[in-house]
Design a protein around this motif. Sequence first.
Motif, PDB file in Angstrom:
ATOM      1  N   LYS A  19      32.374  47.033  40.666  1.00 33.05           N
ATOM      2  CA  LYS A  19      31.684  46.512  39.484  1.00 33.05           C
ATOM      3  C   LYS A  19      32.084  45.074  39.163  1.00 33.05           C
ATOM      4  CE  LYS A  19      31.747  51.081  37.384  1.00 33.05           C
ATOM      5  NZ  LYS A  19      32.459  51.893  36.402  1.00 33.05           N
ATOM      6  N   TRP A  20      33.232  44.631  39.687  1.00 32.92           N
ATOM      7  CA  TRP A  20      33.745  43.317  39.323  1.00 32.92           C
ATOM      8  C   TRP A  20      32.994  42.208  40.038  1.00 32.92           C
ATOM      9  CZ3 TRP A  20      39.232  45.435  40.583  1.00 32.92           C
ATOM     10  CH2 TRP A  20      39.629  46.301  39.556  1.00 32.92           C
ATOM     11  N   GLN A  21      32.748  41.127  39.314  1.00 32.60           N
ATOM     12  CA  GLN A  21      32.049  39.959  39.854  1.00 32.60           C
ATOM     13  C   GLN A  21      32.874  38.705  39.584  1.00 32.60           C
ATOM     14  OE1 GLN A  21      28.817  40.022  41.331  1.00 32.60           O
ATOM     15  NE2 GLN A  21      29.022  42.236  41.301  1.00 32.60           N
ATOM     16  N   PHE A  22      34.132  38.720  39.965  1.00 27.00           N
ATOM     17  CA  PHE A  22      35.016  37.598  39.666  1.00 27.00           C
ATOM     18  C   PHE A  22      34.970  36.557  40.772  1.00 27.00           C
ATOM     19  CE2 PHE A  22      37.448  41.367  37.931  1.00 27.00           C
ATOM     20  CZ  PHE A  22      36.948  41.231  36.652  1.00 27.00           C
ATOM     21  N   ASN A  23      35.326  35.318  40.429  1.00 30.79           N
ATOM     22  CA  ASN A  23      35.451  34.263  41.437  1.00 30.79           C
ATOM     23  C   ASN A  23      36.703  34.482  42.282  1.00 30.79           C
ATOM     24  OD1 ASN A  23      33.131  32.922  40.635  1.00 30.79           O
ATOM     25  ND2 ASN A  23      34.221  31.733  39.083  1.00 30.79           N
ATOM     26  N   GLU A  24      37.726  35.068  41.678  1.00 32.68           N
ATOM     27  CA  GLU A  24      38.981  35.311  42.379  1.00 32.68           C
ATOM     28  C   GLU A  24      38.809  36.435  43.401  1.00 32.68           C
ATOM     29  OE1 GLU A  24      38.609  35.418  39.092  1.00 32.68           O
ATOM     30  OE2 GLU A  24      40.140  34.227  38.092  1.00 32.68           O
ATOM     31  N   ARG A  25      39.503  36.313  44.544  1.00 33.94           N
ATOM     32  CA  ARG A  25      39.544  37.413  45.500  1.00 33.94           C
ATOM     33  C   ARG A  25      40.687  38.332  45.106  1.00 33.94           C
ATOM     34  NH1 ARG A  25      40.242  35.107  51.038  1.00 33.94           N
ATOM     35  NH2 ARG A  25      40.448  37.283  51.614  1.00 33.94           N
ATOM     36  N   LEU A  26      40.392  39.632  45.073  1.00 40.31           N
ATOM     37  CA  LEU A  26      41.375  40.615  44.629  1.00 40.31           C
ATOM     38  C   LEU A  26      41.581  41.684  45.692  1.00 40.31           C
ATOM     39  CD1 LEU A  26      39.879  41.325  41.079  1.00 40.31           C
ATOM     40  CD2 LEU A  26      41.658  39.685  41.645  1.00 40.31           C
ATOM     41  N   GLU A  27      42.754  42.297  45.636  1.00 41.37           N
ATOM     42  CA  GLU A  27      43.017  43.495  46.418  1.00 41.37           C
ATOM     43  C   GLU A  27      43.501  44.547  45.435  1.00 41.37           C
ATOM     44  OE1 GLU A  27      44.311  42.399  50.868  1.00 41.37           O
ATOM     45  OE2 GLU A  27      45.771  41.763  49.388  1.00 41.37           O
ATOM     46  N   LEU A  28      43.255  45.792  45.787  1.00 42.40           N
ATOM     47  CA  LEU A  28      43.667  46.926  44.964  1.00 42.40           C
ATOM     48  C   LEU A  28      44.617  47.744  45.824  1.00 42.40           C
ATOM     49  CD1 LEU A  28      42.869  48.141  42.198  1.00 42.40           C
ATOM     50  CD2 LEU A  28      41.131  49.465  43.391  1.00 42.40           C
ATOM     51  N   ILE A  29      45.883  47.798  45.424  1.00 40.24           N
ATOM     52  CA  ILE A  29      46.881  48.511  46.213  1.00 40.24           C
ATOM     53  C   ILE A  29      47.487  49.603  45.354  1.00 40.24           C
ATOM     54  CG2 ILE A  29      48.969  48.310  47.612  1.00 40.24           C
ATOM     55  CD1 ILE A  29      48.289  45.305  47.928  1.00 40.24           C
ATOM     56  N   LYS A  30      47.198  50.843  45.746  1.00 38.24           N
ATOM     57  CA  LYS A  30      47.657  52.011  44.992  1.00 38.24           C
ATOM     58  C   LYS A  30      47.265  51.897  43.513  1.00 38.24           C
ATOM     59  CE  LYS A  30      51.444  53.127  48.087  1.00 38.24           C
ATOM     60  NZ  LYS A  30      52.852  53.451  48.196  1.00 38.24           N
ATOM     61  N   GLY A  31      46.037  51.449  43.279  1.00 37.65           N
ATOM     62  CA  GLY A  31      45.502  51.370  41.926  1.00 37.65           C
ATOM     63  C   GLY A  31      45.835  50.098  41.174  1.00 37.65           C
ATOM     64  N   LYS A  32      46.745  49.291  41.678  1.00 40.89           N
ATOM     65  CA  LYS A  32      47.166  48.058  40.995  1.00 40.89           C
ATOM     66  C   LYS A  32      46.439  46.852  41.574  1.00 40.89           C
ATOM     67  CE  LYS A  32      50.097  50.139  38.348  1.00 40.89           C
ATOM     68  NZ  LYS A  32      49.610  50.490  37.026  1.00 40.89           N
ATOM     69  N   ILE A  33      46.094  45.896  40.710  1.00 44.24           N
ATOM     70  CA  ILE A  33      45.358  44.704  41.121  1.00 44.24           C
ATOM     71  C   ILE A  33      46.323  43.612  41.568  1.00 44.24           C
ATOM     72  CG2 ILE A  33      43.851  42.846  40.321  1.00 44.24           C
ATOM     73  CD1 ILE A  33      42.785  44.849  38.236  1.00 44.24           C
ATOM     74  N   PHE A  34      46.003  43.015  42.717  1.00 44.67           N
ATOM     75  CA  PHE A  34      46.749  41.854  43.208  1.00 44.67           C
ATOM     76  C   PHE A  34      45.754  40.744  43.479  1.00 44.67           C
ATOM     77  CE2 PHE A  34      49.614  45.306  44.007  1.00 44.67           C
ATOM     78  CZ  PHE A  34      50.865  44.763  43.778  1.00 44.67           C
ATOM     79  N   LYS A  35      46.015  39.595  42.859  1.00 46.85           N
ATOM     80  CA  LYS A  35      45.179  38.425  43.068  1.00 46.85           C
ATOM     81  C   LYS A  35      45.570  37.808  44.408  1.00 46.85           C
ATOM     82  CE  LYS A  35      43.677  34.944  39.770  1.00 46.85           C
ATOM     83  NZ  LYS A  35      44.053  34.265  38.550  1.00 46.85           N
ATOM     84  N   MET A  36      44.590  37.531  45.239  1.00 47.94           N
ATOM     85  CA  MET A  36      44.893  36.940  46.538  1.00 47.94           C
ATOM     86  C   MET A  36      45.172  35.452  46.370  1.00 47.94           C
ATOM     87  SD  MET A  36      42.257  39.008  48.965  1.00 47.94           S
ATOM     88  CE  MET A  36      43.020  38.477  50.484  1.00 47.94           C
ATOM     89  N   SER A  37      45.897  34.900  47.331  1.00 46.91           N
ATOM     90  CA  SER A  37      46.235  33.477  47.296  1.00 46.91           C
ATOM     91  C   SER A  37      44.963  32.640  47.271  1.00 46.91           C
ATOM     92  CB  SER A  37      47.046  33.100  48.534  1.00 46.91           C
ATOM     93  OG  SER A  37      48.200  33.884  48.605  1.00 46.91           O
ATOM     94  N   PRO A  38      45.086  31.399  46.762  1.00 53.05           N
ATOM     95  CA  PRO A  38      43.938  30.498  46.837  1.00 53.05           C
ATOM     96  C   PRO A  38      43.574  30.259  48.305  1.00 53.05           C
ATOM     97  CG  PRO A  38      45.724  29.554  45.522  1.00 53.05           C
ATOM     98  CD  PRO A  38      46.225  30.825  46.120  1.00 53.05           C
ATOM     99  N   ALA A  39      42.623  29.392  48.565  1.00 52.63           N
ATOM    100  CA  ALA A  39      42.156  29.142  49.936  1.00 52.63           C
ATOM    101  C   ALA A  39      43.334  28.986  50.897  1.00 52.63           C
ATOM    102  CB  ALA A  39      41.294  27.895  49.956  1.00 52.63           C
ATOM    103  N   PRO A  40      43.263  29.658  52.038  1.00 50.87           N
ATOM    104  CA  PRO A  40      44.363  29.588  53.003  1.00 50.87           C
ATOM    105  C   PRO A  40      44.578  28.166  53.520  1.00 50.87           C
ATOM    106  CG  PRO A  40      42.823  31.355  53.562  1.00 50.87           C
ATOM    107  CD  PRO A  40      42.191  30.556  52.480  1.00 50.87           C
ATOM    108  N   SER A  41      45.798  27.885  53.930  1.00 51.04           N
ATOM    109  CA  SER A  41      46.148  26.560  54.464  1.00 51.04           C
ATOM    110  C   SER A  41      45.550  26.378  55.855  1.00 51.04           C
ATOM    111  CB  SER A  41      47.670  26.427  54.551  1.00 51.04           C
ATOM    112  OG  SER A  41      48.166  27.313  55.545  1.00 51.04           O
ATOM    113  N   ALA A  42      45.584  25.152  56.341  1.00 55.85           N
ATOM    114  CA  ALA A  42      45.096  24.845  57.686  1.00 55.85           C
ATOM    115  C   ALA A  42      45.887  25.641  58.725  1.00 55.85           C
ATOM    116  CB  ALA A  42      45.196  23.345  57.956  1.00 55.85           C
TER     117      ALA A  42
END
Length: 197
Positions: A19-42
Amino acid sequence: MEFADLDLSKDYTYADYLKWQFNERLELIKGKIFKMSPAPSAIHQWVSGVIFNNLFNYLKGKPCKVFSAPFDVRLSRLINDKQVSTVVQPDICVICAPAKIDKRGCLGAPDIVVEILSPGNNKTELQNKYEAYEEAGVSEYWIIHPSEKTFLSYILTDGQFQASRLLTAGDEVTTPLLPGFTLNLTEVFENEIFNED
């Protein structure tokens, strides 16, 4: 709804995640939300590209398929999205059971999961992912540390991960899951971008 509106102490499921439409990329690990790092480095992108390219070329015409992030992996032995509490986006994953692949990604454990560490990865996230991959039955979990130029794999043995020896440039990665596949770590870690500040 904004990301800031979420209650990070609450447990969520894949049904919520959809249902989420966020700009941030997220992962859900065992029910908990983790915000993914900004754009990966070169460097991260280089390492990912070399590994993906090697796997892709090896797997042409074979039943296993390779995918790169963003690609949702729902770790559950259940089909009901309301029961899935772990949705991750590994940097790369290899899936050898075509039935696990659907239009939304992968449902179930990939055979190989590859995570490339970046400064934004936190210890809780890494520990939770390790446990989630182990519990879900991921056969091999590869962790690449670009700044240290190291490669470590965990092999699932009797339901528990066993660490390989630490590999680095000059070593070659092989796996019984992909007979004949070889990844030369010199190719992965030796590039001029590693020498830039």
